[in-house]
Write an enzyme that holds these catalytic residues in place. Structure first.
Site, PDB file in Angstrom:
ATOM      1  N   HIS A 279       1.695   7.436  -2.034  1.00 31.30           N
ATOM      2  CA  HIS A 279       0.852   6.372  -1.499  1.00 31.30           C
ATOM      3  C   HIS A 279       1.135   6.217  -0.002  1.00 31.30           C
ATOM      4  O   HIS A 279       2.258   6.382   0.444  1.00 31.30           O
ATOM      5  CB  HIS A 279       1.118   5.057  -2.220  1.00 31.30           C
ATOM      6  CG  HIS A 279       0.750   5.093  -3.667  1.00 31.30           C
ATOM      7  ND1 HIS A 279      -0.547   5.011  -4.102  1.00 31.30           N
ATOM      8  CD2 HIS A 279       1.509   5.260  -4.775  1.00 31.30           C
ATOM      9  CE1 HIS A 279      -0.567   5.094  -5.417  1.00 31.30           C
ATOM     10  NE2 HIS A 279       0.662   5.248  -5.854  1.00 31.30           N
TER      11      HIS A 279
ATOM     12  N   CYS B 162      -5.228   5.902   2.583  1.00 31.25           N
ATOM     13  CA  CYS B 162      -5.405   6.325   1.194  1.00 31.25           C
ATOM     14  C   CYS B 162      -6.882   6.602   0.894  1.00 31.25           C
ATOM     15  O   CYS B 162      -7.216   7.625   0.295  1.00 31.25           O
ATOM     16  CB  CYS B 162      -4.871   5.258   0.248  1.00 31.25           C
ATOM     17  SG  CYS B 162      -4.993   5.705  -1.491  1.00 31.25           S
TER      18      CYS B 162
END
Length: 114
Positions: A22, A34
């Site tokens: 992430h 992201c």
């Protein structure tokens, strides 16, 4: 951090890629790093399928993992199209890495023997 590994065969062709982790740039749902990586990578996979008729081997889960492997034994013409689409994906991902290097890292690996 998003980790991206691009695997090339000994001829330099992209054989597979793996994206995991992430970005932690912002809260979930507001993370532009992201979102950008996801849009580029999924868009490239969709383009490969739509424009060549080839369905890569894909693994995807909610932890942030996306793995894509190109099948072996493709004709030169089809493989050339796939390579162009995936090289375009890499250019776009490198653009994100240039600006958000603390949130994304791209690693290239080359297989020495086939």
């Amino acid at each position: 951090m998003i980790q991206i590994t691009i695997n090339r065969n000994s001829s330099g062709f992209i054989q597979s890629f793996k994206i995991s982790g992430h970005a932690f740039f912002a809260n979930r749902g507001k993370d532009i790093v992201c979102a950008g990586v996801s849009a580029i990578s999924v868009g490239a996979i969709n383009a490969v399928h739509e424009l060549t008729g080839i369905t890569p081997d894909i693994e995807h889960d909610e932890s942030g993992l996306l793995s894509c492997t190109i099948p072996d034994g493709l004709s030169g013409e089809v493989n050339g199209k796939i390579q162009l689409l995936l090289e375009g994906m890499i250019v776009s991902l490198k653009t994100i890495e240039e600006t958000y290097g603390q949130n994304i890292k791209i690693t290239f690996k080359k297989q020495e023997v086939e």
